[in-house]
Structures are given as C-alpha cells and as structure tokens.
Design an enzyme around this catalytic site. Structure first.
Site, PDB file in Angstrom:
ATOM      1  N   LYS A  57     -56.365 -19.655  35.309  1.00  0.00           N
ATOM      2  CA  LYS A  57     -56.638 -19.251  33.925  1.00  0.00           C
ATOM      3  C   LYS A  57     -55.291 -19.648  33.051  1.00  0.00           C
ATOM      4  O   LYS A  57     -54.619 -20.707  33.284  1.00  0.00           O
ATOM      5  CB  LYS A  57     -56.576 -18.084  33.421  1.00  0.00           C
ATOM      6  CG  LYS A  57     -54.663 -17.925  33.786  1.00  0.00           C
ATOM      7  CD  LYS A  57     -53.987 -16.175  34.586  1.00  0.00           C
ATOM      8  CE  LYS A  57     -52.245 -16.000  34.321  1.00  0.00           C
ATOM      9  NZ  LYS A  57     -52.110 -15.119  33.916  1.00  0.00           N
ATOM     10  N   ARG A 156     -48.688  -3.248  33.272  1.00  0.00           N
ATOM     11  CA  ARG A 156     -49.999  -3.932  32.422  1.00  0.00           C
ATOM     12  C   ARG A 156     -51.413  -2.836  32.688  1.00  0.00           C
ATOM     13  O   ARG A 156     -51.502  -1.786  33.478  1.00  0.00           O
ATOM     14  CB  ARG A 156     -49.890  -5.037  32.935  1.00  0.00           C
ATOM     15  CG  ARG A 156     -48.426  -5.713  31.811  1.00  0.00           C
ATOM     16  CD  ARG A 156     -48.584  -7.530  32.229  1.00  0.00           C
ATOM     17  NE  ARG A 156     -49.587  -7.871  33.384  1.00  0.00           N
ATOM     18  CZ  ARG A 156     -49.520  -9.072  33.810  1.00  0.00           C
ATOM     19  NH1 ARG A 156     -49.182 -10.300  32.979  1.00  0.00           N
ATOM     20  NH2 ARG A 156     -49.876  -9.292  35.349  1.00  0.00           N
ATOM     21  N   TYR A 289     -37.421 -32.695   7.641  1.00  0.00           N
ATOM     22  CA  TYR A 289     -37.411 -31.298   6.444  1.00  0.00           C
ATOM     23  C   TYR A 289     -36.423 -30.827   6.638  1.00  0.00           C
ATOM     24  O   TYR A 289     -35.714 -30.400   7.563  1.00  0.00           O
ATOM     25  CB  TYR A 289     -38.894 -30.383   7.152  1.00  0.00           C
ATOM     26  CG  TYR A 289     -40.589 -30.709   6.757  1.00  0.00           C
ATOM     27  CD1 TYR A 289     -40.493 -31.140   5.550  1.00  0.00           C
ATOM     28  CD2 TYR A 289     -41.247 -30.899   7.682  1.00  0.00           C
ATOM     29  CE1 TYR A 289     -41.792 -31.543   5.146  1.00  0.00           C
ATOM     30  CE2 TYR A 289     -42.156 -30.743   7.454  1.00  0.00           C
ATOM     31  CZ  TYR A 289     -42.607 -31.908   6.596  1.00  0.00           C
ATOM     32  OH  TYR A 289     -44.115 -32.265   5.426  1.00  0.00           O
ATOM     33  N   MET A 337     -45.194 -30.692  11.666  1.00  0.00           N
ATOM     34  CA  MET A 337     -46.071 -30.251  12.573  1.00  0.00           C
ATOM     35  C   MET A 337     -46.815 -31.315  13.667  1.00  0.00           C
ATOM     36  O   MET A 337     -47.929 -30.927  14.531  1.00  0.00           O
ATOM     37  CB  MET A 337     -47.841 -29.552  11.540  1.00  0.00           C
ATOM     38  CG  MET A 337     -48.790 -29.555  12.275  1.00  0.00           C
ATOM     39  SD  MET A 337     -49.896 -28.379  10.420  1.00  0.00           S
ATOM     40  CE  MET A 337     -49.217 -27.501  10.190  1.00  0.00           C
TER      41      MET A 337
END
Length: 396
Positions: A57, A156, A289, A337
């Site tokens: 998965k 779950r 940044y 990014m």
C-alpha cells in the site's frame, strides 16, 4: 550499475499505471531488487509453513507499488495487500494477476465489473457496509470475496467482537458476498513485551474460532508480530515494512538479530540527487528564508534540487544530514519547496554534478531510514511513504 547520466531515460511505469518520460535526473530513487527478494525470502522462512501477504500500500511504502509487485509476482505468497480499491485496480492495469486484498477502504461507486474483481477481496467492517456492498454486487451481477475486519483494540475500522457473530450471519445470507476470511490488527506489537498484544490475539481467536469454515483464512500479524509472536502467524502474515529492509522497532530487531548474530534484513531504497551549484560564502552570511542560520566561517555551500515538495520535510531545516563525497554534510537554513542548502566545506574537490545521498550509503557513511526519520521525530513509515511519486524509481 551506474547512476544515470544527464540524458533522457525512461523508467518503468509509476504506480499510476502510466509511463512517464523523465528528461532530468536531478533526483531518483534506487530500488534494490536483490535486497527486496532477500528480505522476502527471510520472512518466508520465518513464517513457514504459513503464508505471507506482502503489503504494498501507499506506493509500497514509497518504493513504487507496481515495481515491487512485478518483482514479487512470481514468488510463493498468499497475495498482495493494498489500502484501497484504486491501488488494487492499478495493479490489475499493470498486469498483476496475484490475489489482492483491499485492507482499508473503497468507494462502492468505484466497484468495477466482475472480470476486474477476479481474485480481489474487499474488507467489510460492519452490517451496513455489508448490505451496501451486496446491493452493488447484485447490480453488477457478481459475487464479491470479502474479509471481515474485527476491531480487537486498535479502534480503527472494524466490527466489535460482540457484534461479529451477527454480522457473519448477515454476510452468509447475502448471495453476492462470499466470506473468505477474518482479520484484525495489533496496536502495540512493535513495543517491548506487550500484554495488550497477547490480549488482542486471544480475543481475535475466541471471536473467530466458532465462525471458521473450510477454505477460510485468518490474519492478524504485521511484521513486528510475525517475528515476535509466533502464535500470531495464523494462516497468513501481513508483511509490511520489514519487506523493505526496515525493522518496525528496536524490540522487533533485537528479537531476531540476537539469534541470527547479524542483521538479516537489507535496505531496499536509496534516495539520491546531484549538486546543482557550489559557491563559497563569507562568515556571517545568513542562509535561506528567514535567515535562520548564520555561518561562522567561510563556507563552501552546495545547493541540491530537493525540497519539501519532494517529501524532504521542512523539519530537516538546520538539522538534516546528507552524504557528499562519502562525508556527512549538514543542512543549512530552511528547507525550501524545491531546494536545500548543504555545508560542504569539509568535502574535498566538491563540485556541481556530484551525487548526494539522502537515504542510503556512500563510502563508509550511511543514513538509514530510521536515522532519516528520527532526525525529525517521526517513523520511517511516514517519511518513506511521503517521498514524491514524481521522482523516478529505478530498479538496480
């Protein structure tokens, strides 16, 4: 095998089922076929005579679902486990003919015709779900194989044990559903000796023992459980992160390595990129940044074309490590990014185009999936599955 040159190359189909042409090799994932098969065989031997279900998965935990499925398709196993119906259908499109079990969820509106559902089983988790699936299967004029998920304590999806008998009677009364198995999931199998794990197994067996019929299977063991709790192997064990050469926890590793006298698992994935630019900047310069890091010495700065859009978490800012020239190089400033900056001052002859390793080995150094994840306070499950599928997976 050599890392790809700066030229066009076509990789195998991604998990979307489409072929993609990559004209850049700024970063890539190497998937080691021999390591994958080695790990698979180790767990086959461990579980013998019971069967194994490789769980692929979430793009096979970041390794590439279709790529992993094709490498294992001819091996002896029960079949593959996936999270949802989209993943199951993508495997069918890729030509995978093995049995598939959808473990988590699916949209009834996405249920295909009977031919596409051949050898594909679906999870059912309560009475309403079973009734709705029956209506859809009847409309499609097909019989659907189902496994009933029993919630033994993970809280779950799943039917509570006290309601299981009632739901089983319902499923067996529905002509378009065929109950082929029961399963559950441990909440604490990775930890040191867990009373909760024993309690969950006992509850699962007590609940399902009276309901078993010929041809049905039961499964509850994950990677940690199949090595730490032999009684939990049952008919099938779901082999997850261990398949990819990563122990789910320190207790799981210790339970095997002290017997084997060496680590029997081999890491399958390596994440690599190349330096885009190298420049020397003076002491006192602030990086990236927000200027979150001010260098204290003249620094050789390398910029690599990997950022949080690719799955390199922003929490690696000023703390992550990558390998360049066989040496550890610290991330400086905030991860961007699409770019990250490295301190390569101590790497001799570093230059543009040099290979950089985010996960994997280079020279005598290694950054394991566990080191990579714990550097930002999480688990390999998360960091690996978040690596962008836009990055080509190359089988080596």
């Amino acid at each position: 095998w050599r890392s790809p040159k700066r030229s066009d190359h076509t990789v195998q189909p991604m998990s979307s089922g489409r072929k993609r042409k990559f004209t850049e090799d700024t970063q890539w994932i190497e998937v080691d076929r021999s390591a994958l098969l080695h790990n698979f065989c180790f767990f086959i031997r461990t579980c013998h005579p019971f069967m194994v279900m490789p769980v692929i998965k979430s793009s096979a935990y970041g390794h590439g679902m279709q790529e992993v499925a094709k490498m294992l398709a001819g091996e002896e196993m029960w079949g593959f486990g996936v999270a949802n119906l989209d993943e199951a259908l993508a495997l069918r499109v890729a030509g995978i003919k093995n049995r598939i079990l959808v473990l988590s969820y699916y949209s009834l509106n996405a249920l295909p015709n009977s031919r596409s559902m051949r050898d594909t089983a679906l999870v059912v988790h309560d009475a309403e779900h079973a009734r709705n699936l029956q209506k859809k299967a009847r409309a499609l004029q097909t019989v659907v194989s189902v496994h009933l998920k029993v919630d033994t304590g993970t809280s779950r999806i799943g039917i509570l044990p006290k309601n299981t008998h009632t739901v089983v009677r319902l499923i067996r009364s529905l002509p378009n559903l065929r109950l082929d198995g029961f399963f559950s999931h441990f909440s604490d199998a990775e930890s040191f000796e867990s009373k909760r794990t024993h309690e969950q197994l006992k509850l699962f067996l007590q609940t399902t023992d009276p309901l078993m019929e010929q041809g049905m299977i039961r499964h509850i063991a994950c990677t940690a459980a199949l090595v730490r709790y032999p009684d939990a192997r049952l008919d099938v064990s779901r082999l997850g992160i261990g398949l990819y050469g990563i122990w789910p926890s320190i207790p799981a590793r210790r339970s095997v390595v002290h017997v084997e006298h060496h680590d029997p698992l081999r890491p399958v994935l390596a994440w690599k990129t190349r330096i885009e630019q190298v420049k020397t900047i003076p002491a006192g310069t602030r990086i990236g940044y927000g200027g979150t890091h001010a260098i204290r010495r003249t620094t050789k700065l390398a910029i690599v074309p990997v950022g949080y859009a690719d799955g390199y978490d922003r929490r690696f800012s000023n703390r992550g490590m990558m390998l360049v020239g066989g040496r550890r190089c610290r991330v400086l400033g905030s991860v961007c990014m699409n770019m990250t900056m490295l301190d390569c001052t101590d790497v001799p002859k570093v230059q543009t185009g040099d290979t950089v390793v985010l996960i994997g080995g280079q020279g005598k150094e290694k950054i394991s999936a566990w080191e990579f994840a714990t550097a930002i306070g999480t688990l390999p499950y998360e960091t690996l599955s978040r690596i962008s599928m836009a990055i080509p997976r190359i089988i080596v």
